[in-house]
Design a protein around this motif. Structure first.
Motif, PDB file in Angstrom:
ATOM      1  N   UNK A  76       0.817  -1.221   0.000  1.00 55.48           N
ATOM      2  CA  UNK A  76       0.000   0.000   0.000  1.00 55.48           C
ATOM      3  C   UNK A  76       0.852   1.274   0.000  1.00 55.48           C
ATOM      4  N   UNK A  77       2.104   1.154   0.442  1.00 60.17           N
ATOM      5  CA  UNK A  77       2.981   2.333   0.405  1.00 60.17           C
ATOM      6  C   UNK A  77       3.253   2.747  -1.032  1.00 60.17           C
ATOM      7  N   UNK A  78       3.083   1.788  -1.967  1.00 64.48           N
ATOM      8  CA  UNK A  78       3.417   2.068  -3.367  1.00 64.48           C
ATOM      9  C   UNK A  78       2.199   2.024  -4.285  1.00 64.48           C
ATOM     10  N   UNK A  79       1.019   1.786  -3.672  1.00 64.19           N
ATOM     11  CA  UNK A  79      -0.209   1.671  -4.471  1.00 64.19           C
ATOM     12  C   UNK A  79      -1.148   2.819  -4.124  1.00 64.19           C
ATOM     13  N   UNK A  80      -1.769   3.381  -5.139  1.00 69.64           N
ATOM     14  CA  UNK A  80      -2.798   4.398  -4.913  1.00 69.64           C
ATOM     15  C   UNK A  80      -4.156   3.804  -5.227  1.00 69.64           C
ATOM     16  N   UNK A  81      -5.089   3.921  -4.301  1.00 71.58           N
ATOM     17  CA  UNK A  81      -6.419   3.328  -4.489  1.00 71.58           C
ATOM     18  C   UNK A  81      -7.473   4.410  -4.371  1.00 71.58           C
ATOM     19  N   UNK A  82      -8.348   4.452  -5.347  1.00 66.53           N
ATOM     20  CA  UNK A  82      -9.502   5.365  -5.261  1.00 66.53           C
ATOM     21  C   UNK A  82     -10.700   4.615  -5.807  1.00 66.53           C
ATOM     22  N   UNK A  83     -11.800   4.734  -5.097  1.00 67.25           N
ATOM     23  CA  UNK A  83     -12.990   4.016  -5.528  1.00 67.25           C
ATOM     24  C   UNK A  83     -14.225   4.854  -5.328  1.00 67.25           C
ATOM     25  N   UNK A  84     -15.321   4.422  -5.945  1.00 76.25           N
ATOM     26  CA  UNK A  84     -16.547   5.204  -5.816  1.00 76.25           C
ATOM     27  C   UNK A  84     -17.088   5.129  -4.402  1.00 76.25           C
ATOM     28  N   UNK A  85     -16.674   4.110  -3.632  1.00 75.16           N
ATOM     29  CA  UNK A  85     -17.135   3.969  -2.247  1.00 75.16           C
ATOM     30  C   UNK A  85     -16.225   4.689  -1.265  1.00 75.16           C
ATOM     31  N   UNK A  86     -15.256   5.418  -1.763  1.00 75.95           N
ATOM     32  CA  UNK A  86     -14.287   6.084  -0.882  1.00 75.95           C
ATOM     33  C   UNK A  86     -14.701   7.543  -0.692  1.00 75.95           C
TER      34      UNK A  86
END
Lengths: 298, 225
Positions: A76-86
């Motif tokens: 997760x330190x190197x991954x960016x996550x964005x979602x419609x539920x965020x």
């Protein structure tokens, strides 16, 4: 170091009313994968498994070389996550969120963040509760992009956006792609967005991966063909033809195997090809989904 | 576990809840001031009610704001997109809530004890009863927090709040009617007998067991979002 940004091998997740089954998916660094499926297909579940938020029952998941969920923190330190539920904190400002994320990620690019604030037409001192839906999506995306992550996992990022906001978001994602090291998994049921951005395409339906290929290969092998038959009495039975319409001498069919061998088979079957048209990704998606569901019923 | 990230999350909850904490601290201080400055039984009664309301209020408010609402308003997805595991998140929630609760709780406990010892009108025998009652509030708070974290449900949390608040009234009645406690409340000396110490130890044991159970149950979860 592996060249794969992520890999899912035989991933299975069971719920009382839904099963994600034997998912085989991977992506080479620097590519964009469009992950298409109808609502409830399992796209969000797959992304959550990759983030370690849902634990798979069987199979193996690796993200940026880290086994998931065991090494989810390192990943997760190197991954960016964005979602419609965020959702961001409604009573805090965008500036607060930027400061919060900056403290966590040493890779945070302050100049780029400020540039994105301008480009997305946002105000850093505005509270999140005062932002429109489109502005909230862009704010969440800003927080992800300014971290300069190696892998972006985007769950329906353009859902519910007006055309202007959608264009801004897609434009920024296109700009991100200028960096060849950046990898994106982009889930959506909007095929137009996926078609615009992706190098590879995966179709997911009812928890099963039903197609996974290069975008160009997809678009090259799917065609709509209009045929004239010498006789319309017998049903047209040529391997590779899907969704055959018209019962007489004029027939329209869709194929996912367009090429010389199909032409030969059609000639042998007593038909003349009148026109051949490429399909949009949406048409391919709808046709493939229908075939998959017919196969499942059979 | 990412300790640095846990500190960021604790600091975040503290920042968001600073005014809530200040409000309940002020309410508790007002209760103590009434007990100290206004003499008489009714002043003691009103002050005590305010004191207890402050401790209960801060606990419930913190749990609803930092655990239940965070999930309900879908901020949890944002938090979990950061480099933190479910156990890290659980640790952060427990640390943030316990520290935020203990601050006013300890202030009120210390002030209450100081008042009892320094005030001419208040018998020192009240001291064990006060500590046991505030101990019950702390134990009830930890149970409410555990229910909120583990159940991930607003309904279960509200049910726990209602049941534990009802339980508090029954606990007050029960403890004050125990001869080993009730007979000494108005006495001139704080009577720390076996019953009083046993009750305090039981409250401490409940707190520890509930916290251990919370981590154990969280570790078994396969779906967190």
């Amino acid at each position: 170091m592996t060249d794969l940004a992520f890999s899912l091998r035989g991933v299975t997740k069971h719920y009382p009313h839904f099963d994600l089954r034997d998912l085989e998916l991977d992506l080479i660094r620097g590519q964009v994968l469009g992950f298409i499926g109808p609502n409830g297909a399992g796209k969000s579940t797959t992304l959550r498994i990759m983030m370690g938020l849902v634990h798979h029952d069987e199979g193996r998941v690796e993200v940026l070389g880290h086994p998931i969920p065991a090494e989810q923190i390192q990943a997760k330190k190197r991954v960016g996550f964005a979602g419609e539920d965020l959702r961001l904190y409604s009573h805090a400002t965008l500036a607060w969120h930027m400061a919060f994320v900056r403290r966590i990620f040493p890779s945070w690019d302050d100049a780029y963040a400020r540039e994105l604030v301008k480009r997305f037409d946002l105000r850093a001192d505005q509270k999140v509760k005062g932002l429109s839906h489109g502005q909230r999506v862009k704010a969440a995306l800003l927080l992800v992009l300014a971290r300069r992550p190696e892998l972006l996992l985007l769950d329906e990022p353009t859902t519910g956006l007006d055309p202007v906001a959608r264009r801004e978001v897609l434009g920024e994602l296109t700009a991100v792609l200028a960096d060849e090291e950046r990898t994106i998994l982009f889930s959506s049921h909007n095929t137009r967005d996926v078609e615009q951005l992706s190098d590879r395409i995966a179709f997911l339906d009812r928890g099963r991966l039903i197609e996974f290929d290069d975008k160009e290969s997809f678009l090259d092998r799917w065609r709509r063909i209009r045929l004239q038959r010498s006789s319309g009495d017998e049903p047209l039975d040529v391997p590779g033809l899907l969704d055959v319409e018209g019962g007489g001498r004029l027939v329209t069919a869709i194929t996912d195997r367009w090429g010389g061998s199909l032409r030969r088979d059609l000639t042998r079957a007593g038909t003349t090809v009148q026109t051949v048209e490429p399909l949009t990704l949406e048409e391919i998606f709808v046709a493939r989904l229908a075939t998959h569901r017919e196969e499942a019923v059979a | 576990m990412n300790h640095e990230m846990i500190i960021h999350l604790v600091r975040k909850d503290w920042t968001f809840q600073r005014w809530t904490l200040a409000f309940y601290l002020a309410l508790g201080a007002l209760g103590l001031a009434i007990i100290q400055l206004a003499a008489g039984e009714s002043a003691f009664f009103v002050g005590s009610i305010l004191l207890i309301a402050a401790v209960m209020g801060v606990g419930i408010h913190l749990i609803m704001a930092t655990v239940v609402l965070e999930r309900k308003e879908k901020n949890l997805a944002f938090v979990m997109s950061l480099p933190v595991s479910v156990m890290g998140y659980t640790s952060a929630k427990i640390l943030a809530n316990l520290s935020a609760f203990l601050l006013p709780w300890l202030a009120l406990l210390g002030s209450a004890l100081w008042l009892i010892r320094s005030s001419q009108g208040m018998p020192d025998g009240l001291e064990p009863f006060t500590v046991i009652v505030l101990g019950e509030l702390a134990a009830a708070y930890v149970i409410m927090l555990a229910v909120a974290i583990v159940s991930e449900s607003e309904s279960w949390t509200v049910l726990a709040v209602v049941v534990l608040n009802l339980g508090f009234s029954l606990f007050l009645y029960w403890v004050s009617h125990l001869p080993e406690i009730g007979d000494h409340i108005e006495g001139p000396v704080a009577e720390w007998n076996r019953t009083a110490v046993g009750l305090l130890l039981a409250e401490a044991a409940v707190i520890v067991l509930v916290l251990v159970a919370t981590f154990a149950l969280q570790a078994r979860k396969k779906d967190f979002l």
